[in-house]
Motif scaffolding. Structure first.
Motif, PDB file in Angstrom:
ATOM      1  N   LEU A  17       1.069  -1.210   0.134  1.00  0.00           N
ATOM      2  CA  LEU A  17      -0.473  -0.072   0.246  1.00  0.00           C
ATOM      3  C   LEU A  17       0.787   1.200   0.173  1.00  0.00           C
ATOM      4  O   LEU A  17       0.326   2.183  -1.056  1.00  0.00           O
ATOM      5  CB  LEU A  17      -0.923   0.501   1.448  1.00  0.00           C
ATOM      6  N   MET A  18       2.005   1.006   0.516  1.00  0.00           N
ATOM      7  CA  MET A  18       2.832   2.820   0.896  1.00  0.00           C
ATOM      8  C   MET A  18       3.839   2.884  -0.117  1.00  0.00           C
ATOM      9  O   MET A  18       3.669   3.697  -1.066  1.00  0.00           O
ATOM     10  CB  MET A  18       3.660   2.615   2.015  1.00  0.00           C
ATOM     11  N   ALA A  19       3.627   1.514  -1.012  1.00  0.00           N
ATOM     12  CA  ALA A  19       5.202   1.512  -2.686  1.00  0.00           C
ATOM     13  C   ALA A  19       3.750   2.134  -3.353  1.00  0.00           C
ATOM     14  O   ALA A  19       4.036   3.000  -3.728  1.00  0.00           O
ATOM     15  CB  ALA A  19       4.539  -0.190  -2.828  1.00  0.00           C
ATOM     16  N   MET A  20       2.518   1.553  -3.744  1.00  0.00           N
ATOM     17  CA  MET A  20       1.909   2.646  -4.100  1.00  0.00           C
ATOM     18  C   MET A  20       1.441   3.088  -4.187  1.00  0.00           C
ATOM     19  O   MET A  20       1.305   4.942  -5.027  1.00  0.00           O
ATOM     20  CB  MET A  20       0.741   1.323  -4.378  1.00  0.00           C
ATOM     21  N   PHE A  21       1.173   4.545  -2.904  1.00  0.00           N
ATOM     22  CA  PHE A  21       1.299   5.879  -2.597  1.00  0.00           C
ATOM     23  C   PHE A  21       2.513   6.122  -2.918  1.00  0.00           C
ATOM     24  O   PHE A  21       2.046   7.499  -3.310  1.00  0.00           O
ATOM     25  CB  PHE A  21       1.221   5.960  -0.947  1.00  0.00           C
ATOM     26  N   LEU A  22       3.730   5.705  -2.840  1.00  0.00           N
ATOM     27  CA  LEU A  22       4.988   6.601  -3.010  1.00  0.00           C
ATOM     28  C   LEU A  22       5.388   6.323  -4.745  1.00  0.00           C
ATOM     29  O   LEU A  22       6.297   7.182  -5.512  1.00  0.00           O
ATOM     30  CB  LEU A  22       6.060   6.337  -2.202  1.00  0.00           C
ATOM     31  N   ASN A  23       4.297   5.854  -4.995  1.00  0.00           N
ATOM     32  CA  ASN A  23       4.986   5.277  -6.976  1.00  0.00           C
ATOM     33  C   ASN A  23       3.915   6.559  -7.562  1.00  0.00           C
ATOM     34  O   ASN A  23       3.942   6.725  -9.184  1.00  0.00           O
ATOM     35  CB  ASN A  23       4.597   4.137  -7.364  1.00  0.00           C
ATOM     36  N   GLN A  24       3.332   7.384  -6.935  1.00  0.00           N
ATOM     37  CA  GLN A  24       2.374   8.455  -7.182  1.00  0.00           C
ATOM     38  C   GLN A  24       3.457   9.762  -7.915  1.00  0.00           C
ATOM     39  O   GLN A  24       4.181   9.829  -7.267  1.00  0.00           O
ATOM     40  CB  GLN A  24       0.954   9.101  -6.320  1.00  0.00           C
ATOM     41  N   LYS A  25       2.930  10.953  -8.720  1.00  0.00           N
ATOM     42  CA  LYS A  25       4.002  11.616  -9.634  1.00  0.00           C
ATOM     43  C   LYS A  25       3.208  12.948  -8.151  1.00  0.00           C
ATOM     44  O   LYS A  25       2.698  13.411  -8.982  1.00  0.00           O
ATOM     45  CB  LYS A  25       3.048  11.384 -11.179  1.00  0.00           C
ATOM     46  N   LEU A  26       3.964  13.119  -7.746  1.00  0.00           N
ATOM     47  CA  LEU A  26       3.477  14.295  -6.325  1.00  0.00           C
ATOM     48  C   LEU A  26       4.499  14.937  -6.476  1.00  0.00           C
ATOM     49  O   LEU A  26       5.998  14.523  -6.444  1.00  0.00           O
ATOM     50  CB  LEU A  26       3.435  13.293  -5.269  1.00  0.00           C
ATOM     51  N   LYS A  27       4.824  16.320  -5.777  1.00  0.00           N
ATOM     52  CA  LYS A  27       5.500  16.863  -5.927  1.00  0.00           C
ATOM     53  C   LYS A  27       6.276  16.060  -4.596  1.00  0.00           C
ATOM     54  O   LYS A  27       5.922  16.355  -3.490  1.00  0.00           O
ATOM     55  CB  LYS A  27       4.995  18.386  -5.424  1.00  0.00           C
ATOM     56  N   GLY A  28       7.186  16.419  -4.428  1.00  0.00           N
ATOM     57  CA  GLY A  28       8.454  16.425  -3.091  1.00  0.00           C
ATOM     58  C   GLY A  28       8.807  14.342  -2.825  1.00  0.00           C
ATOM     59  O   GLY A  28       8.539  14.759  -1.665  1.00  0.00           O
ATOM     60  N   ILE A  29       7.473  14.229  -3.709  1.00  0.00           N
ATOM     61  CA  ILE A  29       8.003  12.524  -3.267  1.00  0.00           C
ATOM     62  C   ILE A  29       9.218  11.962  -2.972  1.00  0.00           C
ATOM     63  O   ILE A  29       8.964  10.739  -2.492  1.00  0.00           O
ATOM     64  CB  ILE A  29       6.982  11.910  -4.806  1.00  0.00           C
ATOM     65  N   SER A  30      10.002  11.889  -3.363  1.00  0.00           N
ATOM     66  CA  SER A  30      11.398  11.495  -2.515  1.00  0.00           C
ATOM     67  C   SER A  30      11.420  11.732  -1.973  1.00  0.00           C
ATOM     68  O   SER A  30      12.590  10.951  -0.889  1.00  0.00           O
ATOM     69  CB  SER A  30      12.710  11.939  -3.660  1.00  0.00           C
TER      70      SER A  30
END
Length: 316
Positions: free
Chosen positions: A110-123
């Motif tokens: 679930l966290m991987a799917m959330f962090l796979n989004q194209k969001l600002k500052g995702i890194s």
């Protein structure tokens, strides 16, 4: 004057070439073995030799203070026929594995799917989420965890704001194992990174085509994401299962197997037999039994993978 045999001349001329060919044939393997020689030394001296030595000790009565005394299968007979703590620690460990591994993998996915989004500052978010896994198995974090779930810890402090009088979560046999499971689930970072890498390999065209056909996000998850991630799920499942069977640090530091042996893990029992009672032969037998159990469980996972792991190459 005798005529010179042409075959002799041919053999003399070709002999250096054969030697050169043989040298070239062995140059590459020898160079490779030379580069991996530190790893090979570690494998034979630090892994294989200790394993074989512990296998020998498992058939002996050995206390570190005296020479090993061969007793045959007596240690194994005692374990299976007389040792009640063996079955109790094994049952607790199996229960821990059955609960912690799926919860950890679900959280990581679930966290991987959330962090796979194209969001600002995702890194930055990825770094912060992965950070607990870097320090999660340390003794310091285990001590911190025991303070958080203690009678005067942060959890009870937060509950008191709502008028709830909490108890010592690690001091109750009903909740102590749950706190250890929660700690292990909290260390989902390594599995999350592997899932994230797997998600990056799924073609966006699959989602676009399914969206055109009217597939919802939930249907895409079950019909595209999970099948395409199934090899990665298998990899994480095997790694986490093996690691959970060997869980020791948290139980040793936080609960020491208590209360009332409710968190008495197999690895903790093995440790006490070896370094508290100095029964090295008995502990070696326990270690080999654990190895066999892990091998059987891993084999069952691989056998079952034929029915739920999808490899794209198999379908052409």
């Amino acid at each position: 004057m005798k005529p010179i045999n042409e075959s002799v001349i041919t053999n003399v001329i070709n002999q250096p070439k054969v030697r050169v060919k043989r040298q070239k044939k062995w140059d590459a393997p020898l160079t490779g073995y030379l580069f991996i020689s530190p790893w090979l030394l570690g494998l034979f001296l630090l892994t294989l030799y200790p394993m074989l030595q512990s296998l020998y000790f498992s058939f002996t009565d050995y206390s570190l203070l005296e020479a090993p005394n061969w007793v045959g299968i007596e240690n194994y007979q005692k374990i299976f026929l007389e040792d009640k703590l063996f079955y109790k620690s094994l049952s607790i460990t199996l229960f821990f594995v059955i609960l912690s591994v799926p919860l950890k993998l679900i959280t990581a996915l679930l966290m991987a799917m959330f962090l796979n989004q194209k969001l600002k500052g995702i890194s930055i978010y990825r770094t912060l989420v992965y950070l607990p896994s870097l320090i999660g198995t340390s003794v310091a974090v285990a001590i911190l965890w025991s303070n958080i779930f203690g009678s005067d810890g942060i959890v009870n402090g937060a509950l008191s704001l709502f008028g709830i009088s909490g108890r010592s979560w690690i001091g109750s046999p009903d909740t102590a194992l749950g706190t250890l499971i929660l700690l292990v689930v909290w260390q989902f970072g390594s599995s999350m990174v592997i899932f994230l890498a797997g998600l990056k390999q799924i073609s966006p065209e699959l989602y676009e085509a399914s969206a055109v056909d009217g597939a919802t996000k939930i249907r895409q998850f079950f019909l595209i994401t999970l099948p395409m991630l199934s090899p990665v799920i298998l990899f994480n499942l095997v790694l986490q299962t093996i690691g959970s069977f060997q869980m020791f640090t948290q139980a040793f530091v936080i609960t020491k197997g208590g209360p009332i042996q409710s968190t008495y893990m197999f690895a903790l029992y093995l440790y006490e037999r070896a370094f508290a009672r100095f029964e090295m032969g008995y502990a070696s037998a326990l270690a080999w039994i654990l190895l066999v159990i892990i091998g059987i469980v891993t084999a069952l996972i691989f056998i079952s993978s034929r029915y739920w792991v999808f490899y794209e190459s198999e379908k052409g």
